[in-house]
Each structure stands twice: as structure tokens, then as C-alpha cells.
Motif scaffolding. Structure first.
Motif, short mmCIF file in Angstrom:
data_model
loop_
_atom_site.label_atom_id
_atom_site.label_comp_id
_atom_site.label_asym_id
_atom_site.label_seq_id
_atom_site.Cartn_x
_atom_site.Cartn_y
_atom_site.Cartn_z
N SER A 22 0.96 -1.24 0.36
CA SER A 22 -0.31 -0.31 -0.30
C SER A 22 0.80 1.21 0.14
CB SER A 22 -0.92 -0.40 1.32
OG SER A 22 -1.61 -1.46 1.57
N LEU A 23 1.45 1.16 0.65
CA LEU A 23 2.86 2.33 0.44
C LEU A 23 3.71 2.38 -0.35
CD1 LEU A 23 4.78 2.08 4.26
CD2 LEU A 23 2.68 4.15 3.59
N ILE A 24 3.89 1.35 -1.00
CA ILE A 24 5.02 1.93 -2.71
C ILE A 24 3.87 2.19 -3.53
CG2 ILE A 24 5.53 0.74 -3.98
CD1 ILE A 24 6.48 -1.45 -2.51
N ILE A 25 2.58 1.67 -3.66
CA ILE A 25 1.66 2.53 -4.44
C ILE A 25 1.21 3.27 -4.27
CG2 ILE A 25 -1.35 2.11 -5.11
CD1 ILE A 25 -0.76 -0.84 -4.72
N LEU A 26 1.00 4.18 -3.12
CA LEU A 26 0.80 5.34 -2.45
C LEU A 26 2.04 6.28 -3.02
CD1 LEU A 26 -1.11 7.81 -0.88
CD2 LEU A 26 0.42 6.98 1.59
N ASN A 28 3.93 6.56 -5.47
CA ASN A 28 4.31 6.23 -7.07
C ASN A 28 3.78 6.75 -7.78
OD1 ASN A 28 7.14 5.43 -6.45
ND2 ASN A 28 6.96 3.56 -5.38
N ASN A 29 2.21 7.44 -6.76
CA ASN A 29 0.88 7.99 -8.21
C ASN A 29 0.36 8.83 -6.91
OD1 ASN A 29 -0.07 5.34 -9.39
ND2 ASN A 29 -0.01 3.99 -7.32
N HIS A 30 0.21 9.36 -8.11
CA HIS A 30 -0.50 10.61 -7.79
C HIS A 30 -1.74 11.15 -6.40
CE1 HIS A 30 1.46 13.28 -11.12
NE2 HIS A 30 0.75 11.80 -11.43
N LEU A 37 5.02 11.68 -4.25
CA LEU A 37 5.03 11.56 -2.69
C LEU A 37 6.86 10.99 -3.07
CD1 LEU A 37 2.87 12.18 -0.62
CD2 LEU A 37 3.83 13.81 -2.26
N GLY A 38 6.63 9.07 -3.94
CA GLY A 38 7.55 8.81 -3.33
C GLY A 38 8.99 9.19 -4.04
N LYS A 39 9.36 9.86 -5.23
CA LYS A 39 10.73 10.71 -5.59
C LYS A 39 10.37 12.10 -4.82
CE LYS A 39 10.33 8.77 -10.54
NZ LYS A 39 10.12 9.64 -11.48
N PHE A 40 9.36 12.44 -4.08
CA PHE A 40 9.32 14.41 -3.54
C PHE A 40 10.60 13.38 -2.68
CE2 PHE A 40 9.10 17.10 -1.03
CZ PHE A 40 8.96 18.19 -1.15
N PHE A 41 10.14 11.96 -1.84
CA PHE A 41 10.77 11.99 -0.28
C PHE A 41 12.16 11.28 -0.05
CE2 PHE A 41 6.48 13.56 1.17
CZ PHE A 41 6.75 14.31 2.31
N ASP A 42 12.17 10.44 -1.71
CA ASP A 42 13.51 9.82 -1.78
C ASP A 42 14.51 10.43 -1.01
OD1 ASP A 42 15.71 8.65 -2.96
OD2 ASP A 42 15.56 9.47 -4.92
N PRO A 43 15.74 10.00 -0.12
CA PRO A 43 16.82 10.13 0.80
C PRO A 43 17.84 10.83 -0.55
CG PRO A 43 16.01 8.30 1.03
CD PRO A 43 15.52 8.13 0.00
#
Length: 183
Positions: A22-26, A28-30, A37-43
Motif C-alpha cells: 500500500s505504501l509503495i502504491i501510495l 508512486n501515484n498521484h 511523493l516517493g520521488k519527492f521524499f527519496d533521500p
């Protein structure tokens, strides 16, 4: 009893797996108007890359293929660039390159605002402003100005060199080096 513990372990694993997926899907999607948000929070490539407190060190030497001669860019104590170039093409090319490096988001926002296309990025909150900008006819005025610029070879070469500098900088960007506003 053994059977019940086994079921509890399987259930616990299933819940964790479901939560992870669920987190991965959340991420990686708008989520509404927000980008993934995944790319935005990528460390390693997200906004953390833009949050460094040390002063950015730009390379001492830029190997830019489109320069026609040797050129030098120095920065004063306030990080204001000073360009020394052997010809006008390189001067305007470097001006475009440096402007894009420091003000890419501002440049794009001003273009979108003047042409009535701000809502493409920001959303319906700017529709009123877009409608007003379109009524003013800035796109038409810009098109007419370009007709005149194309008639003057000096102005045309200046604008082409400047835009080549902007596009060269944009072409060098990776997701990791994107300005914060684009993440």
C-alpha cells in the motif's frame, strides 16, 4: 495452540506485506493535485538534495560544446556571475545557461503566467488569472514580436544563443539535480 500461533504469524506477515505494498502504491501515484511523493521524499534524489546548508560548489571548468571560443565566468563574494567571453554568441549562451541554473522555475512560471497556462501546473486556483492573461493577448504579442526578431539577424542570433544556453542547462539535469520546485 501450535496451529493458532502459525495462523497469527501468517496473518501478521500478510498485514505487513499489505501495508508495504500500500505504501509503495501510495508513494508512486498521484494524490490529488500532488505529484507522486516517493520521488519527492527519496533521500538520495528527492528534496533532501536541495536542503544542504553548505554553499553549492559549481565545477571550476564547464565543458560546453556549443561555445565557440574560450570564455570565463567568475563569481564575486555575493555569488553574482561575471562573464568574460571572446564573442557575443558565447556571452549570451553563458547568460542563458547561468540564468537557467539560478532561475529556471521563475522563468517557467513567468512564461506560464503571461501565456495563461499557469493552471496546467498549479491547478484550478489560477484559472481566473489565466483567463485574464489570455484576454490580454500576451501570446499573440509574443508571436508578433518573434516575427520582428526573425527579421533582424543580430537579435535573432542573440535570442538563439541565449535559448541554446538555457536548453543546454536543462539537458544536463537529472532527477537528482532538478531544482526543488520540480520535485
Amino acid at each position: 495452540m501450535q496451529n493458532r500461533l502459525r495462523i497469527m504469524k501468517i496473518l501478521k506477515a500478510f498485514i505487513l506485506l499489505t501495508f508495504t505494498v500500500s505504501l509503495i502504491i501510495l508513494f508512486n501515484n498521484h494524490a490529488g493535485p500532488l505529484p507522486p511523493l516517493g520521488k519527492f521524499f527519496d533521500p538520495f534524489g528527492g528534496f533532501w538534495q536541495n536542503a544542504e546548508t553548505k554553499q553549492i560548489e559549481w565545477p571550476k571548468t564547464l565543458n560546453l560544446q556549443k561555445l565557440k571560443a574560450k570564455a570565463n565566468v567568475s563569481f564575486d563574494q555575493r555569488m553574482v556571475p561575471h562573464i568574460e567571453a571572446a564573442n557575443e554568441h558565447d556571452l549570451y549562451f553563458l547568460q542563458g545557461y547561468l540564468t537557467a541554473r539560478d532561475r529556471l522555475w521563475q522563468m517557467e512560471t513567468q512564461i506560464r503566467s503571461a501565456s495563461g497556462r499557469l493552471s496546467e501546473v498549479i491547478g484550478s486556483k489560477t484559472l481566473k488569472k489565466d483567463r485574464e492573461a489570455r484576454r490580454l493577448g500576451m501570446n499573440f504579442a509574443a508571436e508578433q514580436a518573434m516575427v520582428l526578431v526573425n527579421k533582424d539577424s543580430i537579435s535573432k542570433s542573440i535570442l538563439e544563443a541565449y535559448s541554446d544556453g538555457v536548453n543546454t542547462y536543462i539537458g544536463e539535469l537529472t532527477h537528482k539535480t532538478l531544482p526543488l520546485e520540480y520535485k
